[in-house]
Design an enzyme around this catalytic site. Sequence first.
Site, PDB file in Angstrom:
ATOM      1  N   ARG A  46     -19.898 119.423  29.661  1.00 39.70           N
ATOM      2  CA  ARG A  46     -20.198 119.943  28.321  1.00 39.70           C
ATOM      3  C   ARG A  46     -20.048 118.825  27.283  1.00 39.70           C
ATOM      4  O   ARG A  46     -20.804 118.740  26.322  1.00 39.70           O
ATOM      5  CB  ARG A  46     -19.285 121.141  27.990  1.00 39.70           C
ATOM      6  CG  ARG A  46     -19.458 121.630  26.568  1.00 39.70           C
ATOM      7  CD  ARG A  46     -19.068 123.089  26.332  1.00 39.70           C
ATOM      8  NE  ARG A  46     -17.921 123.588  27.036  1.00 39.70           N
ATOM      9  CZ  ARG A  46     -16.649 123.288  26.773  1.00 39.70           C
ATOM     10  NH1 ARG A  46     -16.342 122.462  25.796  1.00 39.70           N
ATOM     11  NH2 ARG A  46     -15.680 123.811  27.490  1.00 39.70           N
ATOM     12  N   TYR A  98     -41.651 127.537  12.007  1.00 47.64           N
ATOM     13  CA  TYR A  98     -41.739 128.340  13.231  1.00 47.64           C
ATOM     14  C   TYR A  98     -40.946 129.648  13.028  1.00 47.64           C
ATOM     15  O   TYR A  98     -39.845 129.630  12.470  1.00 47.64           O
ATOM     16  CB  TYR A  98     -41.187 127.512  14.396  1.00 47.64           C
ATOM     17  CG  TYR A  98     -40.794 128.325  15.605  1.00 47.64           C
ATOM     18  CD1 TYR A  98     -41.726 129.136  16.250  1.00 47.64           C
ATOM     19  CD2 TYR A  98     -39.501 128.290  16.116  1.00 47.64           C
ATOM     20  CE1 TYR A  98     -41.365 129.888  17.356  1.00 47.64           C
ATOM     21  CE2 TYR A  98     -39.133 129.035  17.218  1.00 47.64           C
ATOM     22  CZ  TYR A  98     -40.066 129.834  17.833  1.00 47.64           C
ATOM     23  OH  TYR A  98     -39.702 130.585  18.920  1.00 47.64           O
ATOM     24  N   ASP A 170     -38.138 118.750  11.075  1.00 44.63           N
ATOM     25  CA  ASP A 170     -38.554 119.241  12.389  1.00 44.63           C
ATOM     26  C   ASP A 170     -39.911 118.604  12.676  1.00 44.63           C
ATOM     27  O   ASP A 170     -40.919 118.964  12.075  1.00 44.63           O
ATOM     28  CB  ASP A 170     -38.646 120.771  12.356  1.00 44.63           C
ATOM     29  CG  ASP A 170     -39.053 121.367  13.706  1.00 44.63           C
ATOM     30  OD1 ASP A 170     -39.634 120.638  14.527  1.00 44.63           O
ATOM     31  OD2 ASP A 170     -38.804 122.569  13.915  1.00 44.63           O
ATOM     32  N   LYS A 195     -41.653 121.112  23.998  1.00 44.10           N
ATOM     33  CA  LYS A 195     -43.082 120.965  23.707  1.00 44.10           C
ATOM     34  C   LYS A 195     -43.594 119.612  24.225  1.00 44.10           C
ATOM     35  O   LYS A 195     -43.436 119.327  25.386  1.00 44.10           O
ATOM     36  CB  LYS A 195     -43.324 121.137  22.207  1.00 44.10           C
ATOM     37  CG  LYS A 195     -42.525 122.280  21.575  1.00 44.10           C
ATOM     38  CD  LYS A 195     -42.881 123.641  22.138  1.00 44.10           C
ATOM     39  CE  LYS A 195     -42.016 124.712  21.478  1.00 44.10           C
ATOM     40  NZ  LYS A 195     -42.065 125.997  22.127  1.00 44.10           N
TER      41      LYS A 195
HETATM   42  N1  PLP Z   1     -39.482 124.099  15.948  1.00 40.92           N
HETATM   43  C1  PLP Z   1     -40.789 124.302  16.149  1.00 40.92           C
HETATM   44  C2  PLP Z   1     -41.794 123.659  15.213  1.00 40.92           C
HETATM   45  C3  PLP Z   1     -41.237 125.093  17.206  1.00 40.92           C
HETATM   46  O1  PLP Z   1     -42.560 125.287  17.377  1.00 40.92           O
HETATM   47  C4  PLP Z   1     -40.266 125.677  18.066  1.00 40.92           C
HETATM   48  C5  PLP Z   1     -40.683 126.551  19.172  1.00 40.92           C
HETATM   49  O2  PLP Z   1     -41.843 126.932  19.286  1.00 40.92           O
HETATM   50  C6  PLP Z   1     -38.903 125.449  17.806  1.00 40.92           C
HETATM   51  C7  PLP Z   1     -38.549 124.648  16.739  1.00 40.92           C
HETATM   52  C8  PLP Z   1     -37.851 126.058  18.682  1.00 40.92           C
HETATM   53  O3  PLP Z   1     -37.771 125.361  19.889  1.00 40.92           O
HETATM   54  P1  PLP Z   1     -37.303 126.036  21.273  1.00 40.92           P
HETATM   55  O4  PLP Z   1     -38.327 127.047  21.644  1.00 40.92           O
HETATM   56  O5  PLP Z   1     -37.206 124.861  22.204  1.00 40.92           O
HETATM   57  O6  PLP Z   1     -35.967 126.649  21.010  1.00 40.92           O
END
Ligand code: PLP
Length: 378
Positions: A46, A98, A170, A195
């Site tokens: 961890r 998101y 992000d 992704k």
């Molecule tokens: N940020 C963006 C722009 C996303 O498209 C996503 C998921 O689709 C996330 C954060 C969250 O990521 P995760 O699905 O790996 O938790």
Amino acid sequence: MKFDTKVVRSGIEPDPSTGAIVPPIYQSATYVLEEVGKDKGYDYTRASNPTRETLEKNLASLDNGKYAICFSSGMAAVDSVMKLLESGDHVVCSDDVYGGVSRHFNNLMVNYKINFSYVNSSNPREVEDAITKKTKLIWIETPTNPLLKVTDLDAISKIAKKHNILYGVDSTFSTPALLRPLEFGADITMHSTTKYLSGHNQIIGGVLITNRQDLAEKFKFIQKTVGAVPSPFDCWLTLLGLKTLSVRMNRHCENAQYIAEFLEGHKSVDRVTYPGLTSHPQYNIASDQMSGFSGMISMELKGGIPAGIALMNNLKLCSLAESLGAVETMITHPATMTHADVPKEDRLARGLTDGLVRLSVGIEDKADIINDLNNALK
Ligand code: PLP
């Protein structure tokens, strides 16, 4: 090292005991101490793990950062940024983030008395106007999910510095192959490694990258204390996926540009949004700050919602699926899938209509993707 070399080599050394060119998976929860108080740098997975460290070194170098801290999902990475805040703090956030991010902010963080203002961050003025004495964080997504709004990172950096506010980006849709927010003055870059970074729909993961030692120490502390860590196997799978990031992104960009232009000229399509189209409202900013426009397209069909649903149900090659940024072309209906938890009035206010369709263009032959779209559009 140049970027394309870093992708393949940075932080990755042959295994010292065998010479294995692929780093081993240290699938171990704990580590045997030589004697009390004497370990080999690891005591419990961890807190730290050699496979995770290899991934963290590689990811830090790709974003030109000093430190990377990996998490079990993109959302766990976002949550770890929120843990820097205290009750009463205020966040200025891009309005088209998101749906899982706004669900987290609006349903969990508000219970801890963190307040949010959502603004169209493509207009830096709106960001500055939303700042209050309590604002501790500016949180930008660029391009946004799903409307692909692009934010001028340099302009937001100036605002964050002027008001002495933490600045996080992000950058999941851009990837370090196309944009490195730390170079534009961000304090924190975040990616969902689920992704493009892992790239093959094989894992869920997230990462925070920073040049600031104080932030890195806090994130490391949160990582070890909360334990939302990726498994060593997932880190290893991400490392394998990362090796082809540059070549994959080239193909994603090339295919998406071609398909966006095809869709823009199609008689059944009302509106196409892609940062690489000159019709995109922030085309100039995207061209200046990104070295490619990535693989995400959103569109609205002339027949509205029924036409969008018919399209999605009639595709044979493109997969109707939640995620994005992988080698397979995937299509999503944000209103019922990725952004279903965003209240309808909020969705409509930001332009996320029920007829919007989001396409994550993969790396298949573009002629096959177009053929599939064309047949389904008919
Ligand atoms: N940020 C963006 C722009 C996303 O498209 C996503 C998921 O689709 C996330 C954060 C969250 O990521 P995760 O699905 O790996 O938790």
